[in-house]
Enzyme design. Sequence first.
Site, PDB file in Angstrom:
ATOM      1  N   LYS A 191       4.619  11.827 -10.805  1.00 23.73           N
ATOM      2  CA  LYS A 191       3.694  11.094 -11.553  1.00 23.73           C
ATOM      3  C   LYS A 191       4.392   9.655 -11.795  1.00 23.73           C
ATOM      4  CE  LYS A 191       1.258  13.966 -14.944  1.00 23.73           C
ATOM      5  NZ  LYS A 191       1.136  14.123 -16.536  1.00 23.73           N
TER       6      LYS A 191
ATOM      7  N   ASN B 148       2.751  21.030 -21.520  1.00 23.84           N
ATOM      8  CA  ASN B 148       2.558  20.013 -22.919  1.00 23.84           C
ATOM      9  C   ASN B 148       2.836  20.706 -24.225  1.00 23.84           C
ATOM     10  OD1 ASN B 148       1.465  17.732 -21.714  1.00 23.84           O
ATOM     11  ND2 ASN B 148      -0.586  18.557 -21.749  1.00 23.84           N
TER      12      ASN B 148
ATOM     13  N   HIS C  17       3.450  14.235 -29.741  1.00 22.91           N
ATOM     14  CA  HIS C  17       2.877  12.773 -29.572  1.00 22.91           C
ATOM     15  C   HIS C  17       2.214  12.234 -30.971  1.00 22.91           C
ATOM     16  CE1 HIS C  17       3.949  12.308 -25.503  1.00 22.91           C
ATOM     17  NE2 HIS C  17       2.802  13.315 -25.169  1.00 22.91           N
TER      18      HIS C  17
ATOM     19  N   HIS D 172      11.795  10.680 -29.078  1.00 25.67           N
ATOM     20  CA  HIS D 172      10.824  11.539 -28.531  1.00 25.67           C
ATOM     21  C   HIS D 172      11.646  13.228 -28.620  1.00 25.67           C
ATOM     22  CE1 HIS D 172       8.269  13.033 -25.318  1.00 25.67           C
ATOM     23  NE2 HIS D 172       9.192  13.639 -24.607  1.00 25.67           N
TER      24      HIS D 172
ATOM     25  N   ARG E 108       0.701  -1.384   0.001  1.00 27.17           N
ATOM     26  CA  ARG E 108      -0.187   0.149  -0.076  1.00 27.17           C
ATOM     27  C   ARG E 108       0.679   1.110   0.002  1.00 27.17           C
ATOM     28  NH1 ARG E 108      -2.981  -3.113   3.564  1.00 27.17           N
ATOM     29  NH2 ARG E 108      -4.805  -4.040   2.533  1.00 27.17           N
TER      30      ARG E 108
ATOM     31  N   GLU F  97      -3.173  16.855 -12.699  1.00 22.39           N
ATOM     32  CA  GLU F  97      -3.631  17.684 -13.819  1.00 22.39           C
ATOM     33  C   GLU F  97      -4.401  18.774 -14.137  1.00 22.39           C
ATOM     34  OE1 GLU F  97      -1.383  17.251 -17.341  1.00 22.39           O
ATOM     35  OE2 GLU F  97      -1.593  15.158 -16.100  1.00 22.39           O
TER      36      GLU F  97
ATOM     37  N   ARG G  70      -0.562  23.045 -15.003  1.00 28.04           N
ATOM     38  CA  ARG G  70       0.484  21.603 -15.613  1.00 28.04           C
ATOM     39  C   ARG G  70       0.388  21.438 -16.922  1.00 28.04           C
ATOM     40  NH1 ARG G  70       1.942  16.897 -11.766  1.00 28.04           N
ATOM     41  NH2 ARG G  70       3.602  15.804 -13.080  1.00 28.04           N
TER      42      ARG G  70
ATOM     43  N   HIS H 125       4.137  18.894 -27.211  1.00 25.63           N
ATOM     44  CA  HIS H 125       3.795  17.641 -26.906  1.00 25.63           C
ATOM     45  C   HIS H 125       2.621  17.124 -27.596  1.00 25.63           C
ATOM     46  CE1 HIS H 125       7.231  17.978 -24.259  1.00 25.63           C
ATOM     47  NE2 HIS H 125       7.261  16.872 -23.736  1.00 25.63           N
TER      48      HIS H 125
ATOM     49  N   LYS I 101      10.121  22.882 -13.883  1.00 22.66           N
ATOM     50  CA  LYS I 101       9.248  22.131 -13.597  1.00 22.66           C
ATOM     51  C   LYS I 101       8.715  21.610 -12.324  1.00 22.66           C
ATOM     52  CE  LYS I 101       7.224  17.615 -14.374  1.00 22.66           C
ATOM     53  NZ  LYS I 101       7.453  16.283 -14.839  1.00 22.66           N
TER      54      LYS I 101
ATOM     55  N   GLU J 165      13.515  18.947 -23.913  1.00 23.59           N
ATOM     56  CA  GLU J 165      12.565  19.457 -22.482  1.00 23.59           C
ATOM     57  C   GLU J 165      13.386  20.516 -21.996  1.00 23.59           C
ATOM     58  OE1 GLU J 165       9.694  17.992 -22.076  1.00 23.59           O
ATOM     59  OE2 GLU J 165      10.065  16.441 -23.409  1.00 23.59           O
TER      60      GLU J 165
HETATM   61  N1  NAD Z   1       6.791  10.607 -14.927  1.00 25.89           N
HETATM   62  C1  NAD Z   1       6.833  11.618 -15.722  1.00 25.89           C
HETATM   63  O1  NAD Z   1       6.399  12.747 -15.243  1.00 25.89           O
HETATM   64  C2  NAD Z   1       7.538  11.595 -16.934  1.00 25.89           C
HETATM   65  C3  NAD Z   1       7.647  12.635 -17.697  1.00 25.89           C
HETATM   66  C4  NAD Z   1       8.608  12.544 -19.044  1.00 25.89           C
HETATM   67  C5  NAD Z   1       8.578  11.209 -19.469  1.00 25.89           C
HETATM   68  N2  NAD Z   1       8.341  10.015 -18.571  1.00 25.89           N
HETATM   69  C6  NAD Z   1       8.718   8.917 -18.947  1.00 25.89           C
HETATM   70  O2  NAD Z   1      10.119   8.637 -19.134  1.00 25.89           O
HETATM   71  C7  NAD Z   1      10.517   7.830 -20.094  1.00 25.89           C
HETATM   72  C8  NAD Z   1      11.607   8.290 -20.898  1.00 25.89           C
HETATM   73  O3  NAD Z   1      12.762   8.278 -19.966  1.00 25.89           O
HETATM   74  P1  NAD Z   1      14.377   8.434 -20.543  1.00 25.89           P
HETATM   75  O4  NAD Z   1      14.110   9.246 -21.719  1.00 25.89           O
HETATM   76  O5  NAD Z   1      15.164   8.853 -19.512  1.00 25.89           O
HETATM   77  O6  NAD Z   1      14.274   7.037 -21.040  1.00 25.89           O
HETATM   78  P2  NAD Z   1      15.012   5.641 -20.784  1.00 25.89           P
HETATM   79  O7  NAD Z   1      14.804   5.576 -18.887  1.00 25.89           O
HETATM   80  O8  NAD Z   1      14.553   4.561 -21.346  1.00 25.89           O
HETATM   81  O9  NAD Z   1      16.561   5.954 -20.656  1.00 25.89           O
HETATM   82  C9  NAD Z   1      16.930   5.894 -21.935  1.00 25.89           C
HETATM   83  C10 NAD Z   1      18.154   5.061 -22.468  1.00 25.89           C
HETATM   84  O10 NAD Z   1      19.138   5.679 -21.802  1.00 25.89           O
HETATM   85  C11 NAD Z   1      20.117   4.639 -21.067  1.00 25.89           C
HETATM   86  N3  NAD Z   1      20.566   5.400 -20.036  1.00 25.89           N
HETATM   87  C12 NAD Z   1      19.896   5.965 -18.994  1.00 25.89           C
HETATM   88  N4  NAD Z   1      21.168   6.652 -18.261  1.00 25.89           N
HETATM   89  C13 NAD Z   1      22.344   6.423 -18.849  1.00 25.89           C
HETATM   90  C14 NAD Z   1      23.353   6.988 -18.868  1.00 25.89           C
HETATM   91  N5  NAD Z   1      23.809   7.730 -17.624  1.00 25.89           N
HETATM   92  N6  NAD Z   1      24.431   6.656 -19.535  1.00 25.89           N
HETATM   93  C15 NAD Z   1      24.007   5.713 -20.562  1.00 25.89           C
HETATM   94  N7  NAD Z   1      23.007   5.165 -20.746  1.00 25.89           N
HETATM   95  C16 NAD Z   1      21.967   5.671 -19.959  1.00 25.89           C
HETATM   96  C17 NAD Z   1      18.958   3.689 -20.497  1.00 25.89           C
HETATM   97  O11 NAD Z   1      19.516   2.566 -20.297  1.00 25.89           O
HETATM   98  C18 NAD Z   1      17.978   3.660 -21.907  1.00 25.89           C
HETATM   99  O12 NAD Z   1      18.632   2.807 -22.874  1.00 25.89           O
HETATM  100  C19 NAD Z   1       9.231   7.325 -20.789  1.00 25.89           C
HETATM  101  O13 NAD Z   1       8.920   6.146 -20.469  1.00 25.89           O
HETATM  102  C20 NAD Z   1       8.137   8.491 -20.437  1.00 25.89           C
HETATM  103  O14 NAD Z   1       7.026   8.010 -20.388  1.00 25.89           O
HETATM  104  C21 NAD Z   1       7.695  10.385 -17.282  1.00 25.89           C
END
Ligand code: NAD
Length: 366
Positions: free
Chosen positions: A145, A246, A253, A265, A123, A238, A242, A249, A228, A187
């Site tokens: 999130k 977007n 998207h 992305h 929980r 949301e 917030r 985005h 942020k 971003e």
């Molecule tokens: N929660 C939120 O508010 C929020 C906001 C934006 C995005 N997201 C989510 O975040 C995700 C995307 O995140 P991301 O772009 O970090 O992708 P990711 O976590 O997949 O990382 C991208 C790649 O980089 C590699 N990597 C990570 N750190 C590294 C480092 N220091 N050196 C070498 N390689 C490294 C990882 O192994 C992976 O292959 C999506 O799933 C998206 O939905 C969430």
Amino acid sequence: MREILLPLPGRDQSYRICLSPGLRLRLGQILAPLKLPPRLFVVSDRRVARLHGGPVLQALVRDGYAPDLLTVSPGERAKTWAVVQRLARELLARGAHRGSTLLALGGGVVGDLTGFLASIFMRGIAFIQVPTTLLAMVDAAIGGKTAINLPQGKNLLGTFHQPRLVAVDPQFLHTLPAVERLNGLAEVLKAGFIRDPDLLPRLASGRFRLFRDEGELTEIIHRAAAIKAEIVAADEREGDRRRILNFGHTLGHGLEQASNFRLPHGRAVAWGMAGALDLSVQLAGLPPAEARWGGRLLEDFGLLRPLPPLDPEAVLGALARDKKRREEGVVFILLRHLGEPVIQEEVPVSRLAPLVSRLLAGKPSK
Ligand SMILES: NC(=O)c1ccc[n+]([C@@H]2O[C@H](COP(=O)([O-])OP(=O)(O)OC[C@H]3O[C@@H](n4cnc5c(N)ncnc54)[C@H](O)[C@@H]3O)[C@@H](O)[C@H]2O)c1
């Protein structure tokens, strides 16, 4: 060390985003005030664990913690219910309980997945964010999130669960591949477009040395993360505030979806921002010179390389999935000036069709 304080919703407390080069090797010290039990369950993906897990775990041990590593596959495919269940079983097998803490060491995928698991395990248990991608440092790790994907789409199961601490070490980025750097830069630029126009010329003049100049990189991450944090603090769930996150985005998207998520992305969002700048001139009174300057900035960062061939109908379809939305139009975040967003309800799809065709033809503005 720099710090950003974020309020814990509904409670008279806050949590910290700590930012400093080399912080990954002093994690134990900044965790100390939280008085966590020494056993820490570190969740990472196998790539990050191979590159950075050793030194981070050793540093935690030096500071008196007993870290226990759980890994998942790198990339989006780890954000599934099956992986959540597997991790939960592993946690139980290793003796995790209601007082345990998870530590997410990785990009947005690991952060979203670990946060989701932490929010439902027994929980809800404590978790710490240690983001290792630029995108996670300035965006995904901030705001609480969490989410996993379903076969029907991304982020369809999720919760709000705030971390107890976010620890940002820009030195993780030394090993980050170029495409992932661009994903984060999009971003960072977005943060400038919606909230901090002074950040944009600073990024423009420093773009060739950004990843080599540790001081400048730390400052840029700090400013983008603070934006942020400020926006989500004002509006944890949301709501209107917030929604300005977007910017770029909505179209982004659409492009990502039409490419079956093959388009990175960062490039999708950058083209989305270029489109939103163009639309801002038409609908929100953004001076054309500001739009041109913003478009050039995106180009200078190499974010507006031509798009792969995409079906314009698929892009428009992703924007307005059903007939009702097609008739009523799509909500867009536009700019009155750089740094001054406006929420534009009901942009008619008929207005978007020529814009999408132009973007697909590689023309960010008229
Ligand atoms: N929660 C939120 O508010 C929020 C906001 C934006 C995005 N997201 C989510 O975040 C995700 C995307 O995140 P991301 O772009 O970090 O992708 P990711 O976590 O997949 O990382 C991208 C790649 O980089 C590699 N990597 C990570 N750190 C590294 C480092 N220091 N050196 C070498 N390689 C490294 C990882 O192994 C992976 O292959 C999506 O799933 C998206 O939905 C969430």
